[in-house]
Design a protein around this motif. Structure first.
Motif, PDB file in Angstrom:
ATOM      1  N   ILE A  83      88.107  28.346  67.964  1.00 17.13           N
ATOM      2  CA  ILE A  83      87.363  28.071  68.867  1.00 17.13           C
ATOM      3  C   ILE A  83      85.925  28.906  69.009  1.00 17.13           C
ATOM      4  O   ILE A  83      86.257  30.033  68.918  1.00 17.13           O
ATOM      5  N   SER A  85      82.849  31.082  70.380  1.00 19.13           N
ATOM      6  CA  SER A  85      82.658  31.902  71.569  1.00 19.13           C
ATOM      7  C   SER A  85      82.519  31.181  72.746  1.00 19.13           C
ATOM      8  O   SER A  85      83.095  31.351  73.871  1.00 19.13           O
ATOM      9  N   GLY A  86      81.501  30.173  72.752  1.00 20.69           N
ATOM     10  CA  GLY A  86      81.014  29.443  73.749  1.00 20.69           C
ATOM     11  C   GLY A  86      81.956  28.619  74.244  1.00 20.69           C
ATOM     12  O   GLY A  86      82.132  28.523  75.294  1.00 20.69           O
ATOM     13  N   ASN A  87      82.658  27.915  73.503  1.00 20.63           N
ATOM     14  CA  ASN A  87      83.653  27.161  73.857  1.00 20.63           C
ATOM     15  C   ASN A  87      84.812  27.694  74.309  1.00 20.63           C
ATOM     16  O   ASN A  87      85.740  27.155  75.196  1.00 20.63           O
ATOM     17  N   LEU A  88      85.079  28.881  73.933  1.00 24.22           N
ATOM     18  CA  LEU A  88      86.288  29.441  74.514  1.00 24.22           C
ATOM     19  C   LEU A  88      86.024  30.135  75.762  1.00 24.22           C
ATOM     20  O   LEU A  88      87.030  29.970  76.703  1.00 24.22           O
ATOM     21  N   THR A  90      84.199  28.355  77.901  1.00 26.16           N
ATOM     22  CA  THR A  90      84.200  26.854  78.551  1.00 26.16           C
ATOM     23  C   THR A  90      85.730  26.682  78.792  1.00 26.16           C
ATOM     24  O   THR A  90      86.212  26.299  79.794  1.00 26.16           O
ATOM     25  N   LYS A  91      86.562  26.917  77.873  1.00 30.24           N
ATOM     26  CA  LYS A  91      87.866  26.522  77.975  1.00 30.24           C
ATOM     27  C   LYS A  91      88.754  27.410  78.785  1.00 30.24           C
ATOM     28  O   LYS A  91      89.325  27.135  79.741  1.00 30.24           O
ATOM     29  N   GLN A  94      87.238  26.453  82.411  1.00 30.42           N
ATOM     30  CA  GLN A  94      88.048  25.207  82.765  1.00 30.42           C
ATOM     31  C   GLN A  94      89.673  25.350  83.287  1.00 30.42           C
ATOM     32  O   GLN A  94      89.965  24.814  84.161  1.00 30.42           O
ATOM     33  N   ASN A 114      85.277  35.207  68.723  1.00 27.32           N
ATOM     34  CA  ASN A 114      86.387  34.328  69.091  1.00 27.32           C
ATOM     35  C   ASN A 114      87.378  35.085  69.857  1.00 27.32           C
ATOM     36  O   ASN A 114      88.526  35.103  70.125  1.00 27.32           O
ATOM     37  N   ASN A 139      96.304  25.945  74.152  1.00 24.39           N
ATOM     38  CA  ASN A 139      95.136  26.025  73.406  1.00 24.39           C
ATOM     39  C   ASN A 139      95.026  27.039  72.482  1.00 24.39           C
ATOM     40  O   ASN A 139      94.126  27.340  71.648  1.00 24.39           O
TER      41      ASN A 139
END
Length: 168
Positions: A83, A85-88, A90-91, A94, A114, A139
């Motif tokens: 994933i 870093s930005g998506n991590l 966000t995950k 959330q 990561n 995840n």
């Protein structure tokens, strides 16, 4: 073949009487037999004995390793890919929101590729553990390091986590 040592041995042999030749010849045969036994036969028998013991053990270990290799392949297939870093971030946000833990997060920042550093204050310990388990199973996000300190209120903790995304 005109080698001086060979010539001397031949001269010594020729100078012996027939009875002496018989004794020396028998001694040479016995000496050769002993040398063949100690240099060839005994080590081969010892190694064969060791192989009879070790090969079944090695086969068992190989079978176990093959089963484990299949398990590793299955586990690698079940872990999500890396994933960003930005998506991590966000995950994590959330997931924390869904679990009701977002208001306890006091700091959330990317650390290295990561991974994310998290600080949670006055969070329920059991809720934190359930959240971490959910992150890992759903995840592939796992805590790399964790420092958890108890609060004066029972069941509440402060947690400092380094969360690593899947794939590394």
């Amino acid at each position: 073949m005109n080698i001086p040592l060979f010539d001397r041995l031949r001269n010594a042999w020729n100078s012996l009487q027939s009875r002496e030749r018989l004794v020396v010849g028998a001694g040479a045969v016995i000496l050769l037999a002993l040398l063949a036994y100690s240099i060839v036969w005994a080590p081969v028998q010892r190694d064969l004995s060791n192989l009879r013991i070790n090969v079944p053990k090695q086969r068992t270990q190989l079978a176990l390793m093959r089963v484990q290799a299949k398990q590793v392949t299955q586990l690698r297939g079940s872990v999500p890919t890396t994933i960003a870093s930005g998506n991590l971030l966000t995950k994590l946000e959330q997931s924390a929101q869904n679990r009701g833990l977002r208001e306890h997060i006091t700091r959330m920042e990317p650390d290295e590729k990561n991974s994310v550093r998290l600080s949670l204050d006055s969070v329920d310990f059991n809720a934190l553990l359930r959240w971490l388990k959910e992150l890992q199973t759903q995840n592939g996000i796992r805590p790399e390091t964790a420092t958890i300190k108890a609060q004066s209120d029972p069941g509440l903790v402060n947690a400092r986590l380094l969360m690593r995304g899947p794939g590394l």
